[in-house]
Design a protein around this motif. Structure first.
Motif, PDB file in Angstrom:
ATOM      1  N   GLN A   1       4.091   7.489 -15.115  1.00  0.00           N
ATOM      2  CA  GLN A   1       4.883   6.337 -14.633  1.00  0.00           C
ATOM      3  C   GLN A   1       4.458   5.930 -13.224  1.00  0.00           C
ATOM      4  N   GLU A   2       4.158   6.916 -12.393  1.00  0.00           N
ATOM      5  CA  GLU A   2       3.718   6.622 -11.021  1.00  0.00           C
ATOM      6  C   GLU A   2       2.407   5.827 -11.043  1.00  0.00           C
ATOM      7  N   VAL A   3       1.453   6.264 -11.861  1.00  0.00           N
ATOM      8  CA  VAL A   3       0.144   5.601 -11.905  1.00  0.00           C
ATOM      9  C   VAL A   3       0.259   4.238 -12.596  1.00  0.00           C
ATOM     10  N   GLN A   4       1.107   4.148 -13.613  1.00  0.00           N
ATOM     11  CA  GLN A   4       1.317   2.855 -14.301  1.00  0.00           C
ATOM     12  C   GLN A   4       1.800   1.773 -13.347  1.00  0.00           C
ATOM     13  N   LYS A   5       2.616   2.180 -12.360  1.00  0.00           N
ATOM     14  CA  LYS A   5       3.205   1.203 -11.431  1.00  0.00           C
ATOM     15  C   LYS A   5       2.136   0.506 -10.599  1.00  0.00           C
TER      16      LYS A   5
ATOM     17  N   LEU B   1       0.864  -1.186   0.000  1.00  0.00           N
ATOM     18  CA  LEU B   1       0.000   0.000   0.000  1.00  0.00           C
ATOM     19  C   LEU B   1       0.896   1.230   0.000  1.00  0.00           C
ATOM     20  N   LYS B   2       0.834   2.012  -1.057  1.00  0.00           N
ATOM     21  CA  LYS B   2       1.722   3.175  -1.178  1.00  0.00           C
ATOM     22  C   LYS B   2       0.916   4.475  -1.159  1.00  0.00           C
TER      23      LYS B   2
ATOM     24  N   HIS C   1       6.405  16.646 -16.069  1.00  0.00           N
ATOM     25  CA  HIS C   1       5.562  16.311 -14.910  1.00  0.00           C
ATOM     26  C   HIS C   1       4.504  15.269 -15.289  1.00  0.00           C
ATOM     27  N   THR C   2       4.021  15.304 -16.539  1.00  0.00           N
ATOM     28  CA  THR C   2       3.014  14.313 -16.960  1.00  0.00           C
ATOM     29  C   THR C   2       3.674  12.943 -17.152  1.00  0.00           C
TER      30      THR C   2
ATOM     31  N   ASN D   1      -5.211   5.916 -20.112  1.00  0.00           N
ATOM     32  CA  ASN D   1      -4.886   4.481 -20.245  1.00  0.00           C
ATOM     33  C   ASN D   1      -4.188   3.926 -19.003  1.00  0.00           C
ATOM     34  N   GLU D   2      -3.554   4.814 -18.238  1.00  0.00           N
ATOM     35  CA  GLU D   2      -2.869   4.389 -17.010  1.00  0.00           C
ATOM     36  C   GLU D   2      -3.873   3.971 -15.938  1.00  0.00           C
ATOM     37  N   TRP D   3      -5.102   4.555 -15.992  1.00  0.00           N
ATOM     38  CA  TRP D   3      -6.155   4.204 -15.022  1.00  0.00           C
ATOM     39  C   TRP D   3      -7.012   3.031 -15.520  1.00  0.00           C
TER      40      TRP D   3
END
Ligand SMILES: Cc1cc2nc3c(=O)[nH]c(=O)nc-3n(C[C@H](O)[C@H](O)[C@H](O)COP(=O)(O)O)c2cc1C
Length: 207
Positions: free
Chosen positions: A80-84, A42-43, A74-75, A112-114
């Motif tokens: 990358q953060e959300v893809q992880k 959980l991050k 920044h995008t 697409n990351e969500w």
């Protein structure tokens, strides 16, 4: 498995970080979490630290296939953060029957990351933030996410707590405290997590 726990308010002072931590602590002490052979990490993801500008990309996010195609650094980093993450818990206050603009802005940067990922909507306010819980669920469906049927709605029990939260004062939510105002609400958190964990197992990884 990685679950991003998104801290949806960004003002200073604020109550959201301690409420997100309460949700994380409640999950970690739950039987459902403890019994998992492979425990998801959980991050906490604090939108205040990300400090994203108002949406400033030139393209429609749903048409972006690779993060390197975004205009701004920044995008690319936010993508990358959300893809992880394999799934999410959105923790957000109700602001005037909706949810904070900073949270909508952070969501709108990507698509697409969500897409396809399961998520829990956890809201708080005078009446549990029920209005913004409904609104955020509609938006997550629009992103083709999989919001859990089980919601987390945390109500401030009295005016004193409402005022303390607004001032970012410690609400003593520590899970070990029998005085915790949301002791009876822990079951909501446990139920939503159990459903999220099930959806995570059913969802093919996109990583
Ligand atoms: C701009 C704004 C609008 C608010 N609107 C509502 C509301 O519609 N319903 C509610 O129950 N509380 C509302 N509140 C009170 C919040 O529930 C309370 O201040 C809470 O601490 C906000 O979360 P935060 O501290 O993480 O920003 C509002 C607070 C702010 C700052």
């Amino acid at each position: 498995m990685l679950i991003g726990v998104i801290i949806g308010s960004t003002r200073q002072p604020r109550a959201c970080p301690q409420i997100a931590q309460f949700i994380v602590d409640t999950i970690r002490s739950s039987n459902d979490y403890r019994s998992l052979a492979q425990k998801p990490v959980l991050k906490l993801i604090d939108l205040a630290s990300w400090n994203l500008p108002m949406y400033d990309e030139s393209h429609v996010p749903s048409l972006i296939e690779h993060y390197s195609d975004y205009d701004h650094e920044h995008t690319k980093l936010w993508s990358q953060e959300v893809q992880k993450c394999d799934g999410f818990i959105f923790v957000t206050p109700q602001y005037n029957w909706g949810y904070p603009a900073a949270l909508k802005n952070a969501i709108d940067y990507l698509f697409n990351e969500w897409k396809g990922k399961p998520a829990v909507v956890a809201t708080y306010g005078g009446h549990g933030g029920s209005k913004c819980n409904e609104q955020l669920t509609v938006v997550l469906n629009g992103l083709r996410m999989k919001p859990t049927e089980s919601k987390i709605l945390l109500s401030f029990p009295d005016r004193e707590t409402f005022t303390k939260a607004a001032q970012g004062i410690d609400l003593c939510l520590s899970t070990s405290s029998t005085e915790c105002i949301w002791e009876a609400d822990k079951v909501q958190v446990e139920t939503a997590f159990a459903e999220l964990a099930k959806l995570l197992l059913e969802t093919p990884s996109t990583k």
